[in-house]
Design a protein around this motif. Structure first.
Motif, PDB file in Angstrom:
ATOM      1  N   ASP A 263       0.827  -1.208   0.000  1.00 33.17           N
ATOM      2  CA  ASP A 263       0.000   0.000   0.000  1.00 33.17           C
ATOM      3  C   ASP A 263       0.863   1.260   0.000  1.00 33.17           C
ATOM      4  OD1 ASP A 263      -2.259  -1.533  -0.004  1.00 33.17           O
ATOM      5  OD2 ASP A 263      -2.606  -1.419   2.158  1.00 33.17           O
ATOM      6  N   ALA A 264       1.969   1.207   0.751  1.00 33.91           N
ATOM      7  CA  ALA A 264       2.901   2.361   0.775  1.00 33.91           C
ATOM      8  C   ALA A 264       3.520   2.576  -0.597  1.00 33.91           C
ATOM      9  CB  ALA A 264       3.975   2.128   1.832  1.00 33.91           C
ATOM     10  N   ALA A 265       3.878   1.467  -1.264  1.00 34.75           N
ATOM     11  CA  ALA A 265       4.459   1.562  -2.609  1.00 34.75           C
ATOM     12  C   ALA A 265       3.451   2.149  -3.589  1.00 34.75           C
ATOM     13  CB  ALA A 265       4.937   0.186  -3.072  1.00 34.75           C
ATOM     14  N   LYS A 266       2.175   1.793  -3.444  1.00 37.70           N
ATOM     15  CA  LYS A 266       1.132   2.338  -4.321  1.00 37.70           C
ATOM     16  C   LYS A 266       1.013   3.855  -4.162  1.00 37.70           C
ATOM     17  CE  LYS A 266      -2.016  -1.635  -4.647  1.00 37.70           C
ATOM     18  NZ  LYS A 266      -3.362  -2.137  -4.300  1.00 37.70           N
ATOM     19  N   ARG A 267       1.118   4.323  -2.928  1.00 35.34           N
ATOM     20  CA  ARG A 267       0.983   5.755  -2.693  1.00 35.34           C
ATOM     21  C   ARG A 267       2.154   6.524  -3.308  1.00 35.34           C
ATOM     22  NH1 ARG A 267      -0.997   3.881   2.363  1.00 35.34           N
ATOM     23  NH2 ARG A 267       1.100   4.052   3.300  1.00 35.34           N
ATOM     24  N   LEU A 268       3.321   5.904  -3.350  1.00 32.84           N
ATOM     25  CA  LEU A 268       4.496   6.563  -3.897  1.00 32.84           C
ATOM     26  C   LEU A 268       4.558   6.469  -5.419  1.00 32.84           C
ATOM     27  CD1 LEU A 268       7.204   5.449  -1.292  1.00 32.84           C
ATOM     28  CD2 LEU A 268       6.191   7.728  -1.539  1.00 32.84           C
ATOM     29  N   ALA A 269       4.314   5.264  -5.959  1.00 32.93           N
ATOM     30  CA  ALA A 269       4.537   5.042  -7.396  1.00 32.93           C
ATOM     31  C   ALA A 269       3.250   4.855  -8.189  1.00 32.93           C
ATOM     32  CB  ALA A 269       5.444   3.817  -7.601  1.00 32.93           C
ATOM     33  N   GLY A 270       2.103   4.738  -7.485  1.00 32.32           N
ATOM     34  CA  GLY A 270       0.874   4.475  -8.217  1.00 32.32           C
ATOM     35  C   GLY A 270       0.722   2.977  -8.480  1.00 32.32           C
ATOM     36  N   THR A 272       1.281   0.561 -10.606  1.00 32.33           N
ATOM     37  CA  THR A 272       2.021   0.099 -11.786  1.00 32.33           C
ATOM     38  C   THR A 272       1.700  -1.364 -12.052  1.00 32.33           C
ATOM     39  OG1 THR A 272       3.903  -0.603 -10.465  1.00 32.33           O
ATOM     40  CG2 THR A 272       3.878   1.701 -11.187  1.00 32.33           C
ATOM     41  N   PRO A 273       1.989  -1.839 -13.270  1.00 32.45           N
ATOM     42  CA  PRO A 273       1.754  -3.263 -13.565  1.00 32.45           C
ATOM     43  C   PRO A 273       2.483  -4.184 -12.587  1.00 32.45           C
ATOM     44  CG  PRO A 273       2.132  -2.056 -15.570  1.00 32.45           C
ATOM     45  CD  PRO A 273       2.407  -1.090 -14.469  1.00 32.45           C
ATOM     46  N   GLN A 274       3.695  -3.797 -12.164  1.00 29.29           N
ATOM     47  CA  GLN A 274       4.451  -4.640 -11.238  1.00 29.29           C
ATOM     48  C   GLN A 274       3.755  -4.708  -9.889  1.00 29.29           C
ATOM     49  OE1 GLN A 274       8.444  -3.314 -10.563  1.00 29.29           O
ATOM     50  NE2 GLN A 274       9.018  -5.136  -9.399  1.00 29.29           N
ATOM     51  N   ILE A 275       3.272  -3.577  -9.420  1.00 30.23           N
ATOM     52  CA  ILE A 275       2.572  -3.541  -8.125  1.00 30.23           C
ATOM     53  C   ILE A 275       1.247  -4.306  -8.214  1.00 30.23           C
ATOM     54  CG2 ILE A 275       1.394  -2.029  -6.489  1.00 30.23           C
ATOM     55  CD1 ILE A 275       3.603   0.019  -6.933  1.00 30.23           C
ATOM     56  N   ALA A 276       0.566  -4.163  -9.371  1.00 25.87           N
ATOM     57  CA  ALA A 276      -0.699  -4.895  -9.562  1.00 25.87           C
ATOM     58  C   ALA A 276      -0.474  -6.407  -9.511  1.00 25.87           C
ATOM     59  CB  ALA A 276      -1.327  -4.505 -10.890  1.00 25.87           C
TER      60      ALA A 276
END
Length: 850
Positions: A263-270, A272-276
């Protein structure tokens, strides 16, 4: 002592043989009546005392995720519950034998094993084995016992330090089944709990104090346990979810931490396909973790333990038999006693007349003979009741040790049975005396002091058959005339012999019929030798490959096997086995279905079902009626009864695949194989079962030979009772024949003395009266055959269980023994009579009473 009392005691002394005969006949009747009636309750009371002493649990739970102290506390929320968690699992033991392995902890309160030799395990390397392991498999104290590596124990080798019995396993012949090895548990074992690689206990025992006074094998106890089990399930329902949370907590904690990072990574980078992709993987991991932890419980009560149901059925059968056989036995004894007492009073005509002439009142005279009968009846009843209540139940319990664990003999006093025996005895003795004395006292003293006029002779039917009558000699003609001249004596003798023959024949019939239920079931009906249960969604390819590789394999048939509950006409039948197949013609090679009426072969119809006879009887249905079916999988439907098939063991419903689909609206899936095999040894059966389990297609294999042994054990368990029946029936028959012959001789002593005076030899005099006994014995035996079959059929009907029908079957050996005993008794009585007649004082016997 009054003159009348002195006369009574002198009368007892002078007729001591007859007085003892009265006591002995009443004693035998009361002995078997009270003794057998006490046996069923004594078996139940002994089992209750044994399991109470060993603190057997009322309910057992097994969990897929184990039990902790919280589960113990949860169980004890139910009022009066005492709970204890133990480590338990099925493992392969030494020699590949399946073992029920328990973890032993000092101070365990429930399900305590009882040492038969040796001591309890103290050291980590010590083990206590089932007494059956010593008795059947030859293990000894001090030997080393080795587990295979897949048993997953801290150590593999143990020293045998004791042998024990357990209240969990009361039947010496069976220890249950398991999903390891060959599927058949051979014995149990206890090792220190620390040696089992289990982080939590797998078995929870629960005992209720309020249930310990209830009879453990009765329906009343079953109802009480069901209510307690319902309360336990209620308190454990939320516990399953809590247990899941306890086990998931560490994993979910890690997943929650990973989710927070993501969730923290999503707030920083949005997003992204990798996060998804990481989010999808994390979600899948969470679902997988939740799915992997699922707590479910398996519930078991005492009646589900190996042997408990059979033990209850056994004691119920004895109780059912006790309601019929001893009653018939006692009626025969009472009838003969009635005849004996009647004869005793009739012989005293002269004395009764003298007493009346001397001025004694009717009641004072009657009391003399009533007391005579009363003393005989009371003494016989008391002796018979005490001996029967004390001996027969203890003999049966002692002999049960061959089939069940040693029981503490507890024999309740059968006051009600003894009271009934007393009433019957007094009716037969005092009642007979009262009836005859009343008749005698109605006559005048002068008539009483004269001997009763003999019955006049009449022409008999045989005399009218002239060609036959001419062939008889003088002695034979006299014998036949005398038979019909004294009709009451003739019928009493026939009834006595018939009763004894029927009782002996019934003893054999009970044993033979119970054995026949198993032998006929597994020869005429069940023609397969094994059932292989297939794994879910498995094709039988691998299992059939294993079977085909076995030299004893003949053929197999794939079937759909279910368990269902049936209802009809307000009646309900649980646990009915359902067999469905797409090859109705081929089924004939595996199961012999024949109509109950007429015996015609039955072919499974395209619609409708075939019920076995006991199932149809329990549901009160006939051909054409409808039954409602609900399988354990929850599928329901209705079907018409197309036929009722003969069956002796179990409740089964047969139908074709098309009928199955019409009834339940579900396509049947083959999940079992019926297997025909050539004769195998126990070792060969075990080897084949292990190979099938290893194939991966099979969940387990059950052999019909094991089921046949279980049914056969029912006959063995009744052997002690049956042998007691036969022995006492033989004794009663002898006493009856001897007593009736004595009465016959006493009544006709003047006649016999007359023919001796006329020059007849001793052998001719004996045959003069024994010829009648021989004829009456033959007639009594024939009537006894019919009576034995009727009595056996009635007893078997009373002794039926919801699972078993007993076909009427009496072996030729039973007929031979019953006939031989009656002939032998007649011969012995003839010999005794011959010795007596040789010593007859003819002058004294022929003195006139005028």
């Amino acid at each position: 002592m009054t003159p009348m009392a002195k006369y009574m005691w002198r009368n007892i002394r002078d007729s001591l043989g007859r007085f003892i005969a009265i006591i002995l006949i009443i004693l035998l009747g009361a002995l078997i009546f009270v003794g057998v009636k006490a046996t069923g309750p004594a078996l139940n009371a002994s089992l209750n005392a044994t399991v109470k002493q060993d603190r057997l649990s009322d309910v057992q739970l097994m969990s897929t995720t184990g039990f902790t102290s919280k589960d113990v506390a949860t169980a004890e929320k139910a009022a009066g519950a005492q709970a204890e968690a133990v480590k338990f699992k099925y493992v392969s033991g030494s020699k590949g034998q399946v073992v029920a392995l328990y973890g032993y902890q000092p101070g365990q309160q429930l399900n305590q094993f009882s040492l038969q030799s040796g001591r309890k395990p103290v050291k980590p390397n010590e083990i206590v084995l089932d007494q059956r392991a010593k008795r059947t498999f030859g293990y000894k104290l001090g030997q080393t016992y080795t587990f295979p590596a897949d048993a997953k124990l801290t150590r593999r080798t143990f020293k045998i330090v004791g042998f024990a019995d357990s209240p969990l396993y009361i039947d010496n012949a069976q220890r249950g089944s398991a999903n390891v090895g060959d599927g058949a548990v051979r014995y149990f074992a206890y090792i220190p709990a620390s040696q089992m690689k289990m982080s939590v206990s797998s078995l929870l025992n629960v005992r209720f104090k309020s249930l310990q006074t209830a009879d453990t094998v009765t329906d009343h106890y079953a109802d009480l346990v069901r209510a307690k089990e319902k309360k336990l399930k209620a308190v454990f329902k939320p516990r399953a979810a809590a247990r899941n949370q306890e086990l998931l907590a560490p994993t979910l904690k890690k997943l929650d931490a990973q989710q927070a990072q993501l969730d923290a990574a999503k707030r920083l980078a949005g997003n992204t396909p990798q996060i998804a992709a990481q989010q999808a993987a994390l979600t899948a991991g969470r679902k997988k973790a939740v799915a992997a932890v699922k707590t479910s419980y398996t519930w078991q009560v005492r009646n589900d333990l190996p042997g408990f149901s059979a033990y209850g059925d056994s004691s119920d059968r004895i109780a059912a038999i006790a309601n019929v056989f001893p009653v018939f036995f006692f009626l025969v004894a009472a009838l003969i006693t009635f005849t004996t007492v009647t004869r005793m009073v009739e012989e005293a005509r002269g004395q009764i007349g003298a007493f009346k002439a001397l001025g004694y009142g009717k009641w004072r005279i009657a009391v003399n003979y009533l007391n005579y009968a009363l003393i005989g009846g009371v003494v016989g009843t008391i002796l018979g009741s005490v001996i029967g209540n004390w001996s027969i139940p203890r003999i049966v319990i002692a002999l049960y040790k061959n089939e069940y664990l040693p029981l503490q003999p507890v024999v309740p006093i059968g006051w009600d049975s003894a009271a009934l025996a007393g009433i019957f005895s007094l009716l037969a003795t005092v009642g007979a005396a009262a009836i005859v004395v009343r008749e005698q006292l109605a006559e005048k003293p002068a008539a009483l002091m004269l001997p009763r006029a003999p019955k006049s002779a009449k022409r008999i039917l045989l005399e009218r058959i002239t060609p036959l009558w001419r062939r008889f000699n003088f002695n034979q003609k006299v014998s036949y005339r005398n038979l019909f001249r004294y009709k009451s004596r003739m019928w009493m003798t026939i009834i006595g012999i018939a009763g004894g023959t029927a009782l002996i024949l019934t003893g054999f019939g009970i044993k033979n019929s119970i054995e026949a239920s198993g032998s006929r079931q597994y020869s005429e009906i069940v023609k397969y030798q094994a059932v292989v249960r297939l794994a879910d969604d498995a094709q039988p390819t691998a299992a059939r490959r294993v079977l085909a590789a076995d030299d004893h394999y003949r053929s197999s048939l794939a079937v759909t096997a279910d368990v269902a509950d049936l209802t009809a006409h307000g009646q309900h039948q649980d646990d009915v086995t359902v067999f469905a197949t797409d090859q109705p013609a081929a089924l004939r090679r595996y199961i012999g279905l024949h109509a109950q009426k007429g015996g015609q072969a039955i072919t499974l119809p395209a619609s409708g079902v075939v019920l076995t006879q006991k199932t149809a009887k329990q549901l009160d249905v006939a051909v054409g009626d409808a039954v409602r079916v609900k399988t354990t999988a929850g599928h329901t439907g209705r079907a018409r009864v197309a036929a009722i098939a003969t069956n002796y063991v179990g409740n089964t419903l047969y139908l074709s695949n098309s009928a199955y689909q019409k009834m339940l609206a579900v396509k049947p899936t083959a999940n079992s194989l019926l297997v025909r095999l050539k004769a195998q040894t126990a070792s060969q059966r075990n080897t084949l079962a292990r190979r099938l389990l290893k194939s991966g297609d099979a969940l387990g294999t059950s052999y019909t030979v094991d089921q046949q042994k279980t049914v056969g054990n029912m006959g063995k368990m009744l052997n002690p009772v049956v042998m007691i029946f036969i022995l006492l029936s033989g004794v009663l028959s002898f006493v009856v024949l001897y007593n009736l012959t004595n009465i016959n001789v006493a009544e006709r002593i003047r006649e016999l003395s007359t023919i001796k005076v006329l020059g007849f030899y001793d052998q001719e005099v004996t045959m003069y009266i024994s010829r009648e006994n021989i004829i009456l014995t033959g007639a009594g035996i024939l009537f006894g055959y019919a009576g034995g079959n009727l009595l056996t059929a009635y007893i078997l009907h009373q002794a039926e269980t919801p699972q078993i029908v007993f076909p009427l079957h009496i072996s030729l050996f039973g007929y031979v023994v019953a006939t031989a005993l009656m002939i032998a008794f007649t011969g012995i009585v003839m010999f005794i009579t011959h010795q007596r007649l040789k010593r007859v004082d003819m002058v004294e016997a022929l003195k006139s009473n005028d």
